[in-house]
Design an enzyme around this catalytic site. Sequence first.
Site, mmCIF file in Angstrom:
data_model
loop_
_atom_site.group_PDB
_atom_site.id
_atom_site.type_symbol
_atom_site.label_atom_id
_atom_site.label_comp_id
_atom_site.label_asym_id
_atom_site.label_seq_id
_atom_site.Cartn_x
_atom_site.Cartn_y
_atom_site.Cartn_z
ATOM 1 N N GLY A 101 0.776 -1.232 0.000
ATOM 2 C CA GLY A 101 0.000 0.000 0.000
ATOM 3 C C GLY A 101 0.805 1.279 0.000
ATOM 4 N N GLU A 141 4.497 -6.370 1.573
ATOM 5 C CA GLU A 141 4.084 -6.745 0.212
ATOM 6 C C GLU A 141 3.889 -5.538 -0.697
ATOM 7 O OE1 GLU A 141 1.296 -10.478 1.610
ATOM 8 O OE2 GLU A 141 0.375 -8.512 1.389
ATOM 9 N N GLY A 171 3.640 -3.401 -3.985
ATOM 10 C CA GLY A 171 3.471 -3.637 -5.419
ATOM 11 C C GLY A 171 3.688 -2.334 -6.162
ATOM 12 N N ARG A 172 2.720 -1.450 -6.025
ATOM 13 C CA ARG A 172 2.739 -0.166 -6.712
ATOM 14 C C ARG A 172 4.058 0.591 -6.517
ATOM 15 N NH1 ARG A 172 -1.983 2.817 -7.257
ATOM 16 N NH2 ARG A 172 -2.841 1.489 -5.627
ATOM 17 N N ARG A 195 -7.582 3.099 -14.536
ATOM 18 C CA ARG A 195 -7.626 3.703 -13.192
ATOM 19 C C ARG A 195 -8.370 5.033 -13.130
ATOM 20 N NH1 ARG A 195 -3.667 5.131 -10.550
ATOM 21 N NH2 ARG A 195 -4.455 4.615 -8.501
ATOM 22 N N CYS A 208 -15.457 4.617 -27.040
ATOM 23 C CA CYS A 208 -16.785 5.201 -27.158
ATOM 24 C C CYS A 208 -17.400 5.399 -25.781
ATOM 25 C CB CYS A 208 -17.661 4.324 -28.033
ATOM 26 S SG CYS A 208 -17.107 4.372 -29.722
ATOM 27 N N TYR A 256 -1.061 -1.531 -11.980
ATOM 28 C CA TYR A 256 -2.512 -1.542 -12.157
ATOM 29 C C TYR A 256 -2.976 -0.865 -13.445
ATOM 30 C CZ TYR A 256 -1.869 -2.842 -7.321
ATOM 31 O OH TYR A 256 -1.427 -3.461 -6.179
HETATM 32 C C1 LIG Z 1 -2.950 -5.185 -3.517
HETATM 33 C C2 LIG Z 1 -2.241 -5.852 -2.410
HETATM 34 C C3 LIG Z 1 -0.905 -5.533 -2.138
HETATM 35 C C4 LIG Z 1 -0.136 -4.501 -2.909
HETATM 36 O O1 LIG Z 1 -0.641 -3.212 -2.748
HETATM 37 P P1 LIG Z 1 0.165 -1.965 -3.342
HETATM 38 O O2 LIG Z 1 -0.723 -0.810 -3.086
HETATM 39 O O3 LIG Z 1 0.367 -2.231 -4.793
HETATM 40 O O4 LIG Z 1 1.462 -1.895 -2.611
HETATM 41 C C5 LIG Z 1 -0.282 -6.206 -1.109
HETATM 42 N N1 LIG Z 1 -0.930 -7.140 -0.375
HETATM 43 C C6 LIG Z 1 -2.220 -7.467 -0.621
HETATM 44 C C7 LIG Z 1 -2.868 -8.502 0.202
HETATM 45 C C8 LIG Z 1 -2.918 -6.828 -1.632
HETATM 46 O O5 LIG Z 1 -4.186 -7.161 -1.853
#
Ligand SMILES: *Cc1c(COP(=O)(O)O)cnc(C)c1O
Length: 518
Positions: free
Chosen positions: A306, A348, A350-351, A403, A434, A464
């Site tokens: 997150g 964890e 990601g973004r 998004r 469209c 994303y």
């Molecule tokens: C989506 C998600 C993430 C990654 O979130 P980011 O905002 O991309 O860092 C990590 N853990 C879980 C369980 C998620 O669902």
Amino acid sequence: MRVTASAAASPLAPAWLSVPEDPSRLDAKLWAEDVERGDDGVLRIDGVSVTELAQQYGTPLFVVSERDFRARARTFRDAFDNAFRELCDGVDVFYAGKSFLCTEVAHWVREEGLGLDTCSGGELAVALRAGIPGHRLGLHGNNKSAAEITRAIDAGLGRIVVDSLQEVALVGDLAVQRGRIANVMLRLTPGVHAHTHEFIATAHEDQKFGLSLAADVPADAPTDTASDTPAGRGPADGGGTSPAQRAVADALAHPGIELLGVHCHIGSQIFEPEGFELAAQRLLGFLAAVRDRHGVELPELDLGGGYGIAYTEADEPRPPAEIARAMAGVVGSTCRELGLAVPRISIEPGRAIVGPTTFTLYTAGTTKTVRVDAAASEQGQGAPATHPRRYVSVDGGMSDNARPVLYGADYSAVLASRPPEAAPVLSRVVGKHCESGDIVVRDAYLPEDTGAGDLLAVPGTGAYCWVLASNYNYLTRPPVVAVADGVARLIVRGETEDDLFRRDVQREPATDPGDARP
Ligand SMILES: *Cc1c(COP(=O)(O)O)cnc(C)c1O
């Protein structure tokens, strides 16, 4: 030749958007570290010009900096390792594959020493195809199928993050069937929901994920297969057992489960550490309650992802090291207060790893300028003032970046194929679908002569975007090109018209005109 911005801010622009003083300057926080504007005014990534990329691969095109991806992955790993070294001998970082995943990226993740989180059988297949060993993989999901769970068990996954009471039984039983023991973490809802700049702490989380920590939440009955497990319910629990505590009891009692610990993920695009800190405190409190109730100290705690990134000049993410230090401080002091050994921590992101590594390259086509009433507060007594807004259409849109439509997300854009010399005007970059909601960048100042044939680059599209791409309006999904050491190479090819027909079960082509009416 540079033109200094003579344009005044448009009353239609959001307050956070400023007229660029030097339109050729790139805002470093939005871009991969090796993107720059060359002397000819053309954007380059690690020396490769976007005009070459567009010529070779076409547009729309996702362009990812491999070096930047690897650097961000290492930054997270090192920042959290350093902050937590004394407490729990470092941190395990699991890259959240849902943000962007293909086999090449899975290789980068493995080579940089990160684990990888998946949330479906398909994502798991990509990770396994890239040869990531099972013990470095996780599987998430609030409604995993038996087939997905079985695949995870057979691959010896490091952690299956269990989301419900029913799933405790399902995972445990499947493991027993396969003659194995499943490594399980329980996903809990700590009642902290963080969103961008603020977090809200509520008693119950009104969303689909995870097991509640609240004692007064009625737990859904476990499936029949679990009803004979000696769950932590009944008189000993004083009637106040939360779904989370029941899941712990069920998991500890199940012969097919090795319960590693607990997990939470409190939201996305979070800038401040307070939400993570509060979640950590609540989960550590829960681990202490588990110890008191069951006499076991669970060895692991995952605090999810997150971490926020900059999409526009208004976003100011903090360095990962700063967030890591704040979190380590809270984890350390909370464990001391509770007399708890510090569990092994994992995160964890990601973004924050992939988002800024990538930009999308589009070719501009048609343009138009509309005049729009300013907000009522801007209007004087006379005729209401109207202000121009320029629409620039590009050759992609909501099929390569959903998004803005899904979340109202803001992005930025720059003219990429030549120096931005004309005066900047308030513009809206729109797609070719469209749908009038098909907006790529709601507000950006772009040179007023931006038009057909110009390349536009939208930064921050690593996470994303490609993974959410669709074939809406039968557009083909764009390729992804990775640039490293001055060389561009395709890591996901773009779709062709043939791909559009690949799943279409076609009849024989008509031999008559087909327009005969009865
Ligand atoms: C989506 C998600 C993430 C990654 O979130 P980011 O905002 O991309 O860092 C990590 N853990 C879980 C369980 C998620 O669902």
